[in-house]
Design a protein around this motif. Structure first.
Motif, short mmCIF file in Angstrom:
data_model
loop_
_atom_site.label_atom_id
_atom_site.label_comp_id
_atom_site.label_asym_id
_atom_site.label_seq_id
_atom_site.Cartn_x
_atom_site.Cartn_y
_atom_site.Cartn_z
N LYS A 7 0.85 -0.86 0.25
CA LYS A 7 -0.07 -0.01 0.20
C LYS A 7 1.38 1.27 -0.04
CE LYS A 7 -3.89 2.34 0.74
NZ LYS A 7 -4.80 2.88 -0.62
N TYR A 8 1.96 0.58 1.13
CA TYR A 8 2.99 2.29 1.18
C TYR A 8 3.74 2.78 -0.33
CZ TYR A 8 7.18 5.30 2.50
OH TYR A 8 7.99 5.63 2.24
N ALA A 9 3.62 1.66 -1.37
CA ALA A 9 4.68 1.71 -2.40
C ALA A 9 3.15 2.37 -3.22
CB ALA A 9 5.25 0.30 -3.11
N GLU A 10 1.73 2.03 -3.77
CA GLU A 10 1.10 2.58 -4.13
C GLU A 10 0.77 3.54 -3.96
OE1 GLU A 10 -3.65 1.73 -4.92
OE2 GLU A 10 -3.03 0.58 -3.24
N LEU A 11 1.20 4.22 -2.23
CA LEU A 11 1.33 5.72 -2.19
C LEU A 11 2.11 6.46 -3.44
CD1 LEU A 11 -0.47 5.32 1.30
CD2 LEU A 11 -1.32 6.62 -0.30
N THR A 12 3.56 5.47 -2.44
CA THR A 12 4.60 6.75 -3.38
C THR A 12 4.55 6.51 -4.49
OG1 THR A 12 5.57 5.35 -1.42
CG2 THR A 12 6.94 6.36 -3.34
N ASP A 13 3.94 5.46 -5.45
CA ASP A 13 3.83 6.00 -7.12
C ASP A 13 3.00 7.19 -7.60
OD1 ASP A 13 5.63 3.99 -7.36
OD2 ASP A 13 4.59 2.72 -7.28
N GLY A 14 1.93 7.02 -6.36
CA GLY A 14 1.24 8.77 -6.65
C GLY A 14 1.18 9.23 -6.17
N GLY A 15 2.61 9.54 -5.45
CA GLY A 15 2.54 11.09 -5.17
C GLY A 15 3.15 11.25 -4.48
N LEU A 16 2.74 10.44 -2.66
CA LEU A 16 3.07 10.29 -1.62
C LEU A 16 4.20 11.76 -1.20
CD1 LEU A 16 1.51 10.00 1.31
CD2 LEU A 16 2.87 8.62 1.67
N PRO A 17 4.09 12.82 -1.04
CA PRO A 17 5.14 13.29 -0.64
C PRO A 17 6.98 12.75 0.23
CG PRO A 17 3.11 14.71 0.06
CD PRO A 17 2.85 13.60 -0.06
N ASP A 18 8.27 13.12 0.04
CA ASP A 18 8.81 13.11 0.80
C ASP A 18 8.86 13.19 2.07
OD1 ASP A 18 9.75 11.14 -1.45
OD2 ASP A 18 10.87 13.17 -2.09
N GLN A 19 8.58 14.23 2.12
CA GLN A 19 7.81 14.98 3.95
C GLN A 19 6.75 14.85 3.71
OE1 GLN A 19 10.92 17.47 4.95
NE2 GLN A 19 9.35 19.09 5.70
N LEU A 20 6.03 14.32 4.91
CA LEU A 20 4.64 15.16 5.49
C LEU A 20 3.79 14.90 6.62
CD1 LEU A 20 3.58 12.02 5.94
CD2 LEU A 20 3.95 11.93 3.73
N CYS A 21 3.02 15.36 7.50
CA CYS A 21 2.41 15.72 8.38
C CYS A 21 1.10 14.26 8.21
CB CYS A 21 2.76 16.21 9.18
SG CYS A 21 2.00 15.54 11.38
N LEU A 22 0.71 13.56 8.81
CA LEU A 22 -0.36 13.06 7.80
C LEU A 22 -1.07 12.40 8.86
CD1 LEU A 22 -1.94 12.21 5.93
CD2 LEU A 22 -1.49 9.53 5.92
N THR A 23 -2.67 12.94 9.39
CA THR A 23 -3.08 13.56 10.68
C THR A 23 -4.65 12.63 11.08
OG1 THR A 23 -2.16 14.57 11.83
CG2 THR A 23 -3.60 14.22 12.97
N TRP A 24 -4.81 11.32 11.10
CA TRP A 24 -6.38 11.18 11.35
C TRP A 24 -7.63 11.73 12.71
CZ3 TRP A 24 -2.63 8.24 9.26
CH2 TRP A 24 -2.78 7.80 8.06
N VAL A 25 -7.94 12.56 12.31
CA VAL A 25 -9.23 13.05 13.73
C VAL A 25 -10.80 12.36 13.74
CG1 VAL A 25 -10.42 14.85 14.28
CG2 VAL A 25 -7.74 14.91 13.11
N LEU A 157 9.32 0.94 8.65
CA LEU A 157 8.03 1.74 9.53
C LEU A 157 7.31 2.70 9.05
CD1 LEU A 157 11.10 2.55 12.02
CD2 LEU A 157 9.66 1.09 11.91
N GLN A 158 7.96 3.04 8.26
CA GLN A 158 6.94 4.23 7.66
C GLN A 158 5.19 4.51 6.96
OE1 GLN A 158 9.23 5.95 4.94
NE2 GLN A 158 9.87 7.65 5.64
N ALA A 159 5.47 2.73 6.14
CA ALA A 159 4.82 1.59 5.23
C ALA A 159 3.89 1.33 6.40
CB ALA A 159 4.79 0.49 4.44
N ALA A 171 -10.68 4.73 7.97
CA ALA A 171 -10.88 5.21 7.68
C ALA A 171 -8.88 5.24 6.41
CB ALA A 171 -10.18 6.76 7.91
N LEU A 172 -8.81 4.16 4.90
CA LEU A 172 -8.60 4.32 4.11
C LEU A 172 -7.71 5.25 3.94
CD1 LEU A 172 -9.31 0.77 2.82
CD2 LEU A 172 -7.73 1.17 4.43
N PHE A 173 -6.33 5.56 3.47
CA PHE A 173 -6.50 6.47 2.69
C PHE A 173 -6.19 6.30 0.92
CE2 PHE A 173 -3.43 9.66 0.42
CZ PHE A 173 -2.60 10.74 1.30
N PRO A 174 -7.33 7.32 0.67
CA PRO A 174 -7.10 6.78 -1.15
C PRO A 174 -6.69 7.60 -1.90
CG PRO A 174 -8.55 9.10 -0.23
CD PRO A 174 -7.60 8.70 0.94
#
Length: 355
Positions: A7-25, A157-159, A171-174
């Protein structure tokens, strides 16, 4: 390959930033989540990729991108970090739960989980086993299920930590969201740091119970600005051991005001001249304890200059912004200045909210 890694590889290929803060609320109201982040709700904008790129170029502070997924809101901050701060996590989880994953290009990282306004557990990706918080074991079953440990590589670890956020929230990350129009907000007034850092409470720093500090902490409001400003002045005078009469003149003016028009400015000018002379003296000494002592005096004089702004809250803010550059020999004294700086930040934020 572990499903989380795929899933992480899919997100990375899809343009996930190299630096980020991702928060679920755990809050579906996007505007409410933005508000808890300290964002300006009026800055809300439905933006496509080109508009987002323009905003990132034109707006130097932090942007957050929000989307509602079920009963949760997902907040992405490319190049941001607000969601990694304890104060923000406490705000976001005030009526439920929040989970945040942060990493930067400089290899800084943080994973945090909060419930009902309390950070339960947090850790660094470089030291997964060194978890802290109100309940460091709060996520242990999930970490075990996902195989999160110090033995994994950083990408693994990131994945796994992104998968943890999805598991906690449902909540899946689309991936398509990374290239879709979305709501974007500007964080124009970040939440201030906690007035007393948690590290100062366990064990409790004795100075917090001194009468002057206790009075300030009991009411860290704009009405307390003059007391905060004066306490900054007396603290730096004591730290630097300033015996010059100019220190007494500063305190007298703070207590009783100007005796004649222009006295404040005249005193500020003298402080700057003496600070500049101390800097020159320190340079001439080259280095060593005496040079450090003179530099400390120069820093203290510059901070005293800040305390003489006419409006006490602005004076405390101007002075406290300089305290972190002061090389304080004693850790307890440095802690005193940090608490005073944090009180000042809260006062200024309260004043901005009233305008």
């Amino acid at each position: 390959m572990h499903p989380a890694d795929a899933k992480y590889a899919e997100l990375t290929d899809g343009g996930l930033p190299d630096q980020l803060c991702l928060t679920w609320v755990q809050e579906p109201d996007i505007d409410e989540v933005a508000r808890r982040f300290g964002a300006d709700v009026e800055s809300k904008q439905w933006a496509d990729e080109d508009t987002i790129a323009e905003l990132e170029e034109d707006y130097q502070a932090e942007l957050i991108h929000l989307v509602t997924i079920g009963g949760w809101t997902l907040a992405l901050a490319p190049n941001g970090y607000q969601g990694s701060r304890s104060e923000v996590m406490e705000s976001l989880s005030a009526q439920g739960r929040a989970f945040s994953v942060y990493w930067s290009a400089a290899m800084d990282s943080a994973v945090s989980y909060a419930v009902d306004g309390v950070v339960q557990t947090e850790f660094d990706l470089a030291e997964v086993e060194q978890r802290t918080g109100a309940d460091p074991s709060a996520l242990d079953p999930f970490l075990a299920e996902l195989g999160v440990s110090d033995e994994l590589s950083l990408p693994e670890l990131q994945a796994r930590c992104l998968a943890l956020g999805q598991k906690l929230s449902g909540a899946l990350f689309p991936p398509e969201w990374l290239h879709s129009p979305r709501y974007v907000f500007k964080i124009v007034d970040p939440l201030p740091d906690a007035i007393v850092p948690p590290a100062y409470l366990d064990p409790r720093a004795p100075f917090l119970d001194e009468p002057e500090f206790a009075r300030i902490l009991a009411d860290p409001s704009p009405a307390m600005a003059p007391a905060v400003n004066r306490k900054i002045a007396t603290t730096v005078i004591a730290i630097a051991g300033i015996e010059d009469p100019i220190a007494g003149e500063v305190l007298r003016l703070l207590d009783t005001g100007e005796r004649f028009p222009g006295e404040r400015q005249e005193l500020k000018d003298r402080l700057i001249r003496q600070a500049d002379a101390a800097i020159d003296q320190a340079k001439s000494l080259g280095g060593g304890p005496e040079a450090d002592r003179v530099k400390l005096t120069a820093n203290a004089l510059a901070i005293l200059h800040g305390t003489l702004w006419p409006e006490p809250a602005e004076a405390a803010s101007a002075a406290s912004m300089q305290v972190v550059s002061m090389k304080v020999p004693n850790r307890i004294d440095f802690m005193r200045l940090i608490v005073l700086r944090n009180v000042s930040e809260h006062i200024m934020r309260a004043l901005r909210a009233d305008r």
